[in-house]
Motif scaffolding. Structure first.
Motif, PDB file in Angstrom:
ATOM      1  N   ALA A   1      10.157 -10.162 -29.509  1.00  0.00           N
ATOM      2  CA  ALA A   1      11.924  -9.004 -29.754  1.00  0.00           C
ATOM      3  C   ALA A   1      12.639  -9.547 -30.610  1.00  0.00           C
ATOM      4  N   PRO A   2      12.166  -8.004 -31.352  1.00  0.00           N
ATOM      5  CA  PRO A   2      12.158  -8.359 -32.714  1.00  0.00           C
ATOM      6  C   PRO A   2      13.556  -8.015 -32.786  1.00  0.00           C
ATOM      7  N   ALA A   3      14.322  -8.303 -34.105  1.00  0.00           N
ATOM      8  CA  ALA A   3      15.596  -8.002 -34.665  1.00  0.00           C
ATOM      9  C   ALA A   3      15.307  -6.682 -34.568  1.00  0.00           C
ATOM     10  N   THR A   4      16.660  -5.944 -34.371  1.00  0.00           N
ATOM     11  CA  THR A   4      16.836  -4.085 -35.205  1.00  0.00           C
ATOM     12  C   THR A   4      16.561  -4.387 -36.763  1.00  0.00           C
ATOM     13  N   ARG A   5      16.955  -5.386 -36.945  1.00  0.00           N
ATOM     14  CA  ARG A   5      17.379  -4.676 -38.743  1.00  0.00           C
ATOM     15  C   ARG A   5      15.456  -5.344 -39.618  1.00  0.00           C
ATOM     16  N   ASP A   6      14.984  -6.218 -38.385  1.00  0.00           N
ATOM     17  CA  ASP A   6      13.588  -7.002 -38.969  1.00  0.00           C
ATOM     18  C   ASP A   6      12.062  -6.170 -38.526  1.00  0.00           C
ATOM     19  N   TRP A   7      12.136  -4.604 -37.857  1.00  0.00           N
ATOM     20  CA  TRP A   7      11.407  -4.141 -37.425  1.00  0.00           C
ATOM     21  C   TRP A   7      10.221  -4.443 -37.199  1.00  0.00           C
ATOM     22  N   ALA A   8       9.609  -4.896 -38.725  1.00  0.00           N
ATOM     23  CA  ALA A   8       8.533  -5.227 -39.249  1.00  0.00           C
ATOM     24  C   ALA A   8       7.998  -6.657 -38.831  1.00  0.00           C
ATOM     25  N   GLY A   9       8.698  -8.275 -38.327  1.00  0.00           N
ATOM     26  CA  GLY A   9       8.657  -8.957 -37.837  1.00  0.00           C
ATOM     27  C   GLY A   9       8.319  -9.720 -39.129  1.00  0.00           C
ATOM     28  N   VAL A  10       8.878  -9.347 -40.091  1.00  0.00           N
ATOM     29  CA  VAL A  10       8.372  -9.572 -41.561  1.00  0.00           C
ATOM     30  C   VAL A  10       9.342 -11.390 -42.037  1.00  0.00           C
ATOM     31  N   GLU A  11      10.350 -11.677 -41.242  1.00  0.00           N
ATOM     32  CA  GLU A  11      10.673 -12.829 -41.765  1.00  0.00           C
ATOM     33  C   GLU A  11       9.981 -14.228 -40.663  1.00  0.00           C
ATOM     34  N   GLY A  12       9.654 -15.383 -41.442  1.00  0.00           N
ATOM     35  CA  GLY A  12       8.808 -16.437 -39.988  1.00  0.00           C
ATOM     36  C   GLY A  12       7.751 -16.907 -41.712  1.00  0.00           C
ATOM     37  N   HIS A  13       6.939 -17.627 -40.726  1.00  0.00           N
ATOM     38  CA  HIS A  13       5.941 -18.371 -41.211  1.00  0.00           C
ATOM     39  C   HIS A  13       4.362 -17.773 -41.082  1.00  0.00           C
ATOM     40  N   TRP A  14       3.827 -17.729 -41.975  1.00  0.00           N
ATOM     41  CA  TRP A  14       2.460 -16.921 -42.979  1.00  0.00           C
ATOM     42  C   TRP A  14       1.524 -17.620 -42.954  1.00  0.00           C
TER      43      TRP A  14
END
Length: 452
Positions: free
Chosen positions: A262-275
């Motif tokens: 359920a991605p945020a509209t702003r973060d279409w690539a799912g960048v934010e978070g842990h990697w």
């Protein structure tokens, strides 16, 4: 079919006949159409393609209308043509005497089917894609990718792309399978030659896994990176056992990465978070000898990796990323930025964050993500330490947007000087509550030092 049978079938209302045909295999429907003109009109003459749409969806395949993408025109989707194309690919794969041209056409079809897999949606994360199940079933049951005709096609981009998506999942072997072991050994040597050959990195291909002439993704290079990193991890079954990247066709689905259904509209690539990020590299003396030694350069000396003294290092790095505005990018970040994306639903994103490894030395990460031609998502970022950019990285998201497979690419020295090191990396997203493996080890080390 006899005339008596035809007379008993065709007087039935066409809607009922169509409904009965949807329960048949597409090849049987095609055979039925050849029995008479009325049957042919019923099968091929209806403008709404209801029959072929039902045959397509009940096969089953994913519904292309559920795929939100600017690269697919659903209103022009030809159900009959696409189903015929897939059935032909399956037939080609099952033949023992298919031509090279046919095999390559089938591979293009399989790639198209992977691209049109439905994205993962919230609440259905464990529901597999029928598209991908079909591709795996065909490839496993026919052993098509082991065809001798394809062995001479190592530079073929479509073949390499399909193999990259599969990530050696169809190349497993038993302990007594000497042929399988030799095949994987050959794959590993060939992949290392590709990845560590410094001639493959230029300003013209952004020092990454891209084709110099076309600027497009070099899927042969991407496949080689995946092979190198995954085999290095296989050599270390007890290192980081609970934090390995997902791979294979299911991992290529859009929004299959943790927390992106359920991605945020702003973060279409799912960048934010842990990697997590695995990086591999050769000892610099080995890298220099391989590229500039007396025995030849790069791919000309594949026997270099057969030495029992050769070692390749692998490191796990953890990252936490957040999105930032273009204006907030640190001035020290001078790496070329991606141009603005032409796709309004996928604007170029900018991010920053921190990364850390087992030694505890943290670095700042700054970069960007963009949607490039053909729906390929590109990543570009740099590592900054002590106000100095040390490393730059170029990568490609494997599969759809925010795929669990993650980003495959190469890291290089930022200055790209003569003989600067290079290496492969595999970046993938983990759950936000995923235990910090490196933080835990660092705390243990600190506590042990305090006790001493």
């Amino acid at each position: 079919m006899s005339p008596t049978t035809l007379n008993s079938v065709l007087p039935i209302p066409s809607e009922i006949t169509e409904q009965a045909l949807t329960l048949c295999h597409p090849r049987d429907v095609a055979s039925f159409s050849q029995t008479c003109r009325k049957a042919r009109r019923l099968v091929y003459g209806t403008p709404d393609q209801y029959l072929w749409r039902q045959l397509f969806l009940l096969f089953p395949f994913d519904d292309p209308r559920q795929i939100p993408s600017p690269f697919l025109e659903h209103d022009q989707f030809n159900w009959r043509k696409e189903l015929h194309r897939r059935m032909e690919a399956q037939l080609i794969a099952s033949r023992t005497s298919s031509t090279l041209e046919d095999l390559l056409r089938a591979i293009e079809t399989f790639i198209s089917v992977v691209h049109s897999a439905a994205p993962v949606t919230w609440g259905h994360e464990r529901v597999s894609s029928p598209n991908l199940l079909w591709v795996v079933d065909v490839l496993q049951s026919t052993n098509m990718l082991r065809s001798p005709l394809l062995f001479s096609q190592e530079g073929n981009q479509s073949l390499a792309r399909l193999r990259a998506y599969l990530a050696l999942t169809l190349d497993e072997y038993d302990d007594d399978d000497d042929e399988g072991k030799e095949r994987l050994k050959s794959i590993r040597t060939r992949s290392r030659c590709q990845v560590y050959d410094l001639r493959n990195y230029h300003q013209d291909n952004d020092w990454g896994p891209f084709n110099i002439r076309s600027g497009k993704v070099d899927w042969t290079h991407i496949e080689s990176i995946i092979n190198v990193v995954s085999m290095n991890l296989d050599d270390r079954p007890y290192d980081w056992p609970d934090t390995r990247p997902r791979y294979g066709l299911e991992a290529t689905r859009a929004y299959s990465a943790p927390g992106t259904t359920a991605p945020a509209t702003r973060d279409w690539a799912g960048v934010e978070g842990h990697w997590r990020r695995y990086v591999c590299f050769m000892d610099y003396r080995d890298l220099f000898a391989f590229n500039f030694g007396n025995r030849g350069r790069g791919q000309q000396d594949s026997t270099y990796f057969d030495s029992p003294n050769f070692e390749e290092a692998a490191r796990l790095i953890e990252l936490k990323l957040v999105l930032i505005d273009d204006q907030a990018i640190p001035e020290v970040y001078t790496l070329d930025r991606f141009p603005d994306s032409p796709y309004k639903h996928y604007p170029t994103l900018y991010f920053t964050g921190s990364s850390w490894g087992i030694q505890g030395n943290e670095a700042t990460v700054v970069g960007s993500v963009t949607m490039s031609e053909g729906g390929v998502v590109r990543w570009r970022f740099a590592s900054i330490s002590n106000a100095q950019i040390q490393w730059s990285s170029e990568g490609v998201q494997i599969g759809g947007v925010a795929s669990a497979f993650g980003v495959i690419g190469t890291w290089t020295g930022f200055n790209h000087g003569h003989g600067d090191p290079v290496g492969p990396f595999w970046l993938y997203k983990v759950e936000d509550d995923h235990p910090s493996y490196m933080r835990a080890l660092m705390n243990i080390s600190v506590n042990a030092g305090t006790m001493l």
